[in-house]
Scaffold this motif. Structure first.
Motif, PDB file in Angstrom:
ATOM      1  N   TYR A 529       0.396  -5.156   0.605  1.00 56.52           N
ATOM      2  CA  TYR A 529      -0.620  -4.376  -0.095  1.00 56.52           C
ATOM      3  C   TYR A 529      -1.883  -4.213   0.738  1.00 56.52           C
ATOM      4  O   TYR A 529      -2.270  -5.116   1.475  1.00 56.52           O
ATOM      5  N   PHE A 531      -4.568  -4.100  -0.765  1.00 61.73           N
ATOM      6  CA  PHE A 531      -5.546  -4.859  -1.543  1.00 61.73           C
ATOM      7  C   PHE A 531      -5.635  -6.264  -0.972  1.00 61.73           C
ATOM      8  O   PHE A 531      -4.630  -6.842  -0.582  1.00 61.73           O
ATOM      9  N   LEU A 551     -13.277  -2.160  -5.467  1.00 60.47           N
ATOM     10  CA  LEU A 551     -12.774  -1.268  -6.511  1.00 60.47           C
ATOM     11  C   LEU A 551     -13.580  -1.477  -7.778  1.00 60.47           C
ATOM     12  O   LEU A 551     -13.966  -2.606  -8.105  1.00 60.47           O
ATOM     13  N   ASN A 553     -12.321  -0.464 -10.776  1.00 59.26           N
ATOM     14  CA  ASN A 553     -11.334  -0.785 -11.808  1.00 59.26           C
ATOM     15  C   ASN A 553     -10.080  -1.381 -11.178  1.00 59.26           C
ATOM     16  O   ASN A 553      -9.033  -0.732 -11.119  1.00 59.26           O
ATOM     17  N   LEU A 555      -6.696  -3.531 -10.526  1.00 59.51           N
ATOM     18  CA  LEU A 555      -5.559  -3.825 -11.403  1.00 59.51           C
ATOM     19  C   LEU A 555      -5.736  -5.208 -12.017  1.00 59.51           C
ATOM     20  O   LEU A 555      -5.517  -5.413 -13.196  1.00 59.51           O
TER      21      LEU A 555
ATOM     22  N   PHE B 161      -7.643   4.464  -9.021  1.00 60.55           N
ATOM     23  CA  PHE B 161      -8.559   3.395  -8.615  1.00 60.55           C
ATOM     24  C   PHE B 161      -9.845   4.044  -8.100  1.00 60.55           C
ATOM     25  O   PHE B 161      -9.786   4.877  -7.186  1.00 60.55           O
ATOM     26  N   LEU B 177      -9.259   5.596  -4.351  1.00 54.66           N
ATOM     27  CA  LEU B 177      -8.078   5.436  -3.499  1.00 54.66           C
ATOM     28  C   LEU B 177      -7.177   6.626  -3.803  1.00 54.66           C
ATOM     29  O   LEU B 177      -6.880   6.892  -4.965  1.00 54.66           O
ATOM     30  N   LYS B 203       0.573   6.080   2.445  1.00 53.50           N
ATOM     31  CA  LYS B 203       0.423   5.208   1.276  1.00 53.50           C
ATOM     32  C   LYS B 203      -0.492   5.871   0.253  1.00 53.50           C
ATOM     33  O   LYS B 203      -1.502   6.483   0.624  1.00 53.50           O
ATOM     34  N   PHE B 205      -2.056   5.203  -4.051  1.00 54.31           N
ATOM     35  CA  PHE B 205      -2.371   4.076  -4.943  1.00 54.31           C
ATOM     36  C   PHE B 205      -2.551   4.559  -6.379  1.00 54.31           C
ATOM     37  O   PHE B 205      -3.191   5.581  -6.611  1.00 54.31           O
ATOM     38  N   PRO B 207      -3.091   2.670 -10.485  1.00 55.28           N
ATOM     39  CA  PRO B 207      -3.211   1.368 -11.166  1.00 55.28           C
ATOM     40  C   PRO B 207      -2.018   1.062 -12.079  1.00 55.28           C
ATOM     41  O   PRO B 207      -2.175   0.946 -13.291  1.00 55.28           O
ATOM     42  N   PRO B 216       1.659  -0.603  -7.450  1.00 53.94           N
ATOM     43  CA  PRO B 216       0.309  -0.015  -7.396  1.00 53.94           C
ATOM     44  C   PRO B 216       0.040   0.697  -6.069  1.00 53.94           C
ATOM     45  O   PRO B 216      -0.904   1.447  -5.957  1.00 53.94           O
ATOM     46  N   GLN B 217       0.882   0.434  -5.089  1.00 53.95           N
ATOM     47  CA  GLN B 217       0.759   1.101  -3.779  1.00 53.95           C
ATOM     48  C   GLN B 217       2.154   1.560  -3.391  1.00 53.95           C
ATOM     49  O   GLN B 217       3.081   0.750  -3.370  1.00 53.95           O
TER      50      GLN B 217
END
Lengths: 822, 349
Positions: A529, A531, A551, A553, A555, B161, B177, B203, B205, B207, B216-217
């Protein structure tokens, strides 16, 4: 959208099978997700005619009947021979029409009908009672049907309890298809069959107009129709209404609520019913409805019992501008709900601004059948007709007295767009030979009015129906024409594409080269990821890193920033494997890292591409013909250098990494990688503390390089000149040096290459040796193979000996080394 | 015994001795015994002066013949011995060829990378170039410029996101994103004049909590063509070619009208189910068709937003998920495996 086929058939003629209808719907853009059939339990139960009925020879209460069950396999097929059926019902008689369960039927209660013998007489089915068919409790005898019942017809079909429901996905551009009225129009356009749309009005209106409506901002509510109905008797709905709603997936509540739902499903016009008496009345007994924006933090308790806090971009239906009665277009208020005690109903048939409804719905996370339709657009020309129909039904099914007065605040009348359609343009865009006539016919069948504006320009002026807010431009009409003409009928071609050539850029090719080199090295590509996890920084020993991209919002709160290093994701991937007892892991990833960059005009962050890899366990696994060997720092160097060599990046330099800046690296076992003056990244053993933080107990060697920097340093193509290969013989000499322990290899190597003379071609280190007794305390021995070669002739051993002698002297003096050559 | 008989005897003895010689050493000994400086045949040559002049030519001939015969027998025997020795050496070198191969660490490209590259190669062959853009995008490029209405649900924080910026109060933001690779198409159209033939893999993204069919990705592959005279038929030809190349020559395609803000007309592409060949089965839920991607003619407004005159140029676009292609190609049941990076999974591709 759940579409009951029996309801649909009342609105439009359908002259094709269900399968055919489904496939035509799919081909024209209505996704049919499922076809549900009610009354399936009564398959193989048909209308039969009792030809003869005799006493059973071996029984005093059984009868032996011959029954005609008509054509087997439906109308038009061959009639079956009459069946012999043994029946025990007292009321069976010749000449009756009866329900017959044929062999193969599976009645409710998992009762299978088979061929059987009853007291010596063969029976080929069963004449059924209502209870046996699951249609009631009557078990006194068989069900006797009307003489008009068509022979051989499926019983569920005959009794009208069979229905097929098409479960359709309606795309957001087609609000019209969220109603039976619109769906029927669509089917009529697809099949070319006539529509039967007619809407009732109240038969017996009573004088009066007890609703007054004020709309504060007409842009938020272009039309509001209010009707009042008195003396309503709240009660259950009739079976047809309940069944219709159930097929559509709506639960029956009471006749008033059911009627408003029914009218919405039929017409697409959401209705709301208030208990009229929950409004305050003026001296004339009138209720005053005011449509206004909510005040900041104003509250309303909606029908679902939840108290909602509102914002000024939400619209309210209020009692005289004060008390909120409903959240406009989304949900009614609990206080004004229809109850068993309701006697007068205030009916709302209105249109609200789509954007406003969707924002309210989104902000409150409250989606209703009404909000779904308002979001997509409701036909404002139809509010009055829908209200009239609801009034008629309230009169008919709830005994209501409908006031004749219609309060209709229509402040923003509908304006139909006119679109110029160029026939040739449609053919140019679709690439299909669609005729002008077909285009006109298709658009007309969809409810557009089309006028041939100019035969010279070959254009038409098209006015779409008010139910189709999605049709505003020529290209919208092109889509309508194409989908009715048939996308699958278009002959496929490949673009002519003159003056185009496909390729990857040099950078893309080189990024692929990097991956290929690492794969050849033995590493597998991971994808992790982008993230980061919040704990990453701490797990790495709290290094100073550039500001992260955050971010709003995320996850989960654990993943609220974007990664700044590839290492944590790769460490987690490595740990995932080690935890599963896969202890030899070699993973790499090419991916982006993110650094906040608030100087850039759009605030867009920096997204450099990094190359990371992690190695752990054995480099050479244990095998019958191989000694196992653990991966080490120098393997990682090899991996890096295969890449830099392939990209022809100028020679790398390694400098020990500063533990304060790179706390996740083991001090003394990690290096920064430079080429020229560019820092490319780092390589080294992951600090045991960092390993432990990622729950890894074995040594991990890792590296992370700035791939963008690698690609920038890669040699330009035109500079890659070939070095000529040398044909002259070489002379090889081994040279061993004993030097102080702290002297690093690079220093020694540089000294050798600079002092080796012009014929020294290479110096390859082949041994490093420490031994207190044999080499000496604090010393180490390094052994090199030196290769000497002249480009144009054979060197003599005397020349080489002289070079070695010079070199030896320089090393002894310069490095305080003891040198031994041989 | 006369000289002649003597020569004959030497020859016979020599030939017999050669045949007996079982090793190169023994053979050399025999050679020396007969043909060496002190060998019996050499001795006869040396004693030729004792032979009468009239006999000399005959004896000389005989000696030469015997010598030749012995020499060729010697060579033959040498060859036999060498062959035997080689055979022995080969026999000693016999190995168990069924023993396992030497371990050789071979890495593997990720299956998603492989799929992306395969599709890239296909479109490069059709004249496309490969482009990518920022992952952190502006709302303008990700939505507005692509015709997404201001109140479209895809813009909601439940579907996108959003990224904190220095300017905003961190409740609303116009930075996000990217939820699709379409902003790359818009950036390309704004930067480059048609003809445009590009593929934008990358990629994206959203949520979505990771489950068997969501990540999510994930990886999108979008394509865009803008050129003079591009038609819906061109879209079909291109995607038919793609579908057959990726899923198999025997697969059929079906285009279903659909809705996307970015394209008009829009449609979805199905390919016939590989498991049942289109007759309907569990895998395709009885439909006989598998949804593969969304596509359509680039909406005129999108071209206008990009500064391209829709009267002069037209185009088509398509977009698919690489993960979905992986599911269809390899029967992957749970896409979370794609980000777990289990070596046992990765090494299967």
């Amino acid at each position: 959208m759940r579409v009951s086929l029996s309801w649909l058939k009342q609105l439009v003629d359908i002259d094709v099978s269900t399968d055919e209808l489904v496939s035509r719907l799919i081909d024209t853009g209505t996704e049919v997700e499922a076809v549900e059939t009610a009354g399936e339990a009564l398959n193989h139960v048909v209308v039969g005619y009792v030809l003869t009925c005799e006493e059973h020879p071996n029984s005093d209460h059984l009868h032996v009947c011959t029954v005609d069950v008509g054509p087997v396999g439906g109308a038009g097929s061959k009639p079956a021979a009459p069946l012999t059926i043994v029946c025990g019902a007292p009321n069976v008689a010749a000449g009756q029409k009866v329900p017959v369960a044929c062999v193969g039927a599976q009645l409710p209660g998992d009762f299978k009908i088979k061929k059987s013998k009853l007291r010596g007489v063969e029976s080929n089915g069963m004449i059924c009672s209502a209870r046996e068919l699951g249609l009631g409790q009557d078990h006194d005898g068989i069900m006797v049907l009307d003489q008009a019942a068509p022979l051989g017809q499926n019983i569920a079909e005959y009794l009208g309890i069979s229905d097929t429901v098409l479960v359709c996905e309606i795309t957001p551009n087609r609000p019209d298809c969220l109603s039976m009225r619109g769906f029927a129009k669509e089917v009529s356009a697809i099949l070319g069959t006539p529509l039967h749309l007619a809407f009732q009005s109240p038969r017996n209106p009573h004088p009066g107009q007890s609703a007054q409506v004020d709309v504060e901002d007409p842009t938020t509510c272009p039309r509001y129709v209010a009707r009042v109905i008195h003396n309503v008797q709240i009660g259950p709905s009739p079976a047809w209404l309940t069944q219709t709603l159930e097929a559509a997936g709506v639960r029956s509540i009471n006749n008033v609520v059911d009627i408003s739902n029914y009218v919405m499903l039929l017409t697409g016009q959401p209705l709301h019913t208030f208990d009229f008496d929950t409004y305050s009345h003026d001296e004339e007994g009138k209720a005053h409805v005011v449509v206004r924006r909510a005040h900041a933090s104003e509250k309303i308790q909606t029908l679902d019992g939840i108290e909602r806090t509102l914002a000024p971009d939400m619209l309210l239906i209020t009692d005289g501008g004060k008390k909120p009665m409903a959240l406009a277009g989304v949900m009614g208020g609990l206080d004004s709900e229809i109850s068993d005690a309701t006697t007068s109903v205030l009916l709302e048939s209105a249109v609200f601004a789509p954007g406003m409804i969707s924002k309210t719905s989104r902000d409150l996370q409250l989606v209703s059948e009404a909000s779904l339709r308002y979001e997509r657009g409701v036909d404002r020309t139809f509010c009055d007709t829908a209200a009239d129909l609801a009034c008629a039904l309230l009169e008919e099914l709830a005994g209501g007295e409908v006031e004749s007065g219609v309060t209709d605040v229509y402040s923003e009348p509908y304006e139909a767009p006119t679109i110029t359609l160029r026939y040739q343009r449609v053919r140019d865009i679709t690439g299909a030979p669609i005729t002008d006539d077909f285009m006109m016919a298709a658009l007309t069948s969809l409810g557009c009015t089309c006028e041939n504006a100019s035969s010279k320009d070959a254009t038409a002026t098209v006015t779409p129906p008010p139910t189709r807010p999605d049709l505003t431009r020529e290209c919208d009409l092109t889509e309508e024409i194409l989908r009715l003409w048939g996308m699958n009928q278009v002959t496929a071609t490949i673009p002519k594409g003159t003056n185009v050539a496909g390729k990857r850029t040099l950078e893309q090719l080189r990024a692929q080269t990097i991956a290929q080199k690492l794969i050849a090295f033995g590493a597998s590509e991971a994808q992790t990821y982008c993230f980061a996890e919040n704990t990453d920084k701490e797990l790495l020993g709290n290094p100073d890193l550039p500001a992260p991209v955050e971010l709003i919002n995320p996850l989960t709160q654990d993943m609220r920033t974007m990664r700044r290093l590839m290492l944590p994701g790769l460490m987690r991937a490595l740990q995932y494997n080690v935890a599963r007892n896969i202890t030899d892991v070699a993973l790499f990833e090419q991916g982006r890292v993110f650094y906040a960059n608030q100087e850039s005009p759009e605030n867009q962050p920096k997204e450099p591409c990094h190359l990371g890899f992690v190695l752990t366990g054995n480099r050479t696994p244990r095998a019958w013909n191989e000694h196992e060997r653990a991966v080490d720092f120098y393997d990682a160097k090899a991996a890096i250098e295969t890449i830099t060599e392939a990209l022809k990046i100028p020679k790398l330099r390694y400098k020990e990494a500063d533990p304060a800046t790179y706390p996740w690296l083991q001090p003394g076992k990690a290096a920064l990688v430079y080429s020229k003056k560019t820092l490319l990244g780092w390589v080294g053993a992951v600090h045991p503390n960092a390993c432990a933080a990622f729950a890894v107990t074995q040594e991990v060697i890792a590296a992370e390089l700035d791939q963008d920097a690698l690609l920038a340093l890669a040699e330009p193509l035109q500079k890659s000149a070939i070095k000529p290969t040398q044909d002259q013989p070489a002379i090889k000499i081994d040279l061993a040096l004993v030097v102080p322990d702290e002297l690093d290899y690079t220093t020694i190597y540089q000294r050798i290459t600079s002092a080796g003379g012009k014929y020294l071609e290479s110096a390859v280190l082949f041994d490093v040796y420490t031994d207190a007794t044999r080499v000496g305390e604090g010393k180490k021995s390094l052994a090199f193979t030196l290769t000497f070669r002249a480009p144009d002739r054979s060197l003599t051993s005397e020349e080489v000996a002289a070079s070695v002698e010079k070199l030896t002297q320089k090393l002894e003096r310069g490095l305080n080394a003891q040198v031994r050559a041989g | 015994m006369g000289v002649q008989e003597n020569i004959e005897q030497i020859k016979t003895d020599g030939l017999a001795a050669l045949k007996q010689a079982a090793s190169p050493e023994a053979l050399e000994e025999v050679r020396l015994g007969f043909l060496g400086k002190k060998g019996t045949l050499t001795k006869i040559l040396r004693s030729m002066k004792e032979v009468s002049p009239e006999e000399r030519p005959l004896i000389g001939k005989l000696v030469n013949a015997a010598q030749k015969e012995l020499e060729s027998a010697l060579a033959a025997q040498k060859e036999i011995l060498e062959a035997a020795a080689l055979e022995e050496r080969i026999a000693e070198g016999t190995i168990d060829v069924t023993l396992p191969a030497r371990p050789y660490a071979q890495g593997h490209a990720h299956v998603i990378t492989q799929i992306v590259q395969e599709i890239e190669n296909l479109f490069i062959g059709l004249g496309y170039t490969i482009v990518d853009g920022p992952y952190v995008e502006t709302e303008y490029f990700n939505f507005t410029s692509l015709n997404t209405p201001a109140d479209h649900p895809s813009r909601s924080p439940r579907d996108t996101f959003y990224v904190k910026t220095s300017r905003e109060n961190n409740q609303v933001s116009d930075l996000l994103l990217r939820t699709q690779t379409s902003p790359v198409q818009m950036r390309t159209m704004q930067a480059q004049k048609p003809p445009i033939y590009v593929l934008c893999p990358g990629k994206v993204f959203r949520p979505d909590t990771a489950d068997a069919s969501h990540l999510p990705q994930f990886t999108q592959i979008e394509g865009l063509v803008v050129d003079k005279g591009i038609t819906f038929a061109d879209l079909k030809g291109t995607l038919d070619y793609f579908a057959k190349a990726i899923f198999g020559e025997e697969r059929k395609t079906r285009y279903r009208p659909h809705f996307f803000p970015f394209t008009e007309p829009s449609c979805e592409l199905d390919v016939s189910c590989a498991a049942c060949g289109g007759s309907g089965c569990k895998f395709c839920k009885g439909e006989g068709w598998i949804e593969v991607l969304g596509c359509g003619i680039v909406d005129e407004q999108v071209l206008i937003n990009a500064g391209i005159d829709p009267e002069e140029y037209s185009g088509f676009a398509f977009g698919m998920g690489a993960e979905r292609v992986a599911c269809l190609r390899y029967g992957l049941g749970d896409i979370r495996e794609l980000v777990q990076n289990d070596m046992r999974f990765l090494s299967q591709f």
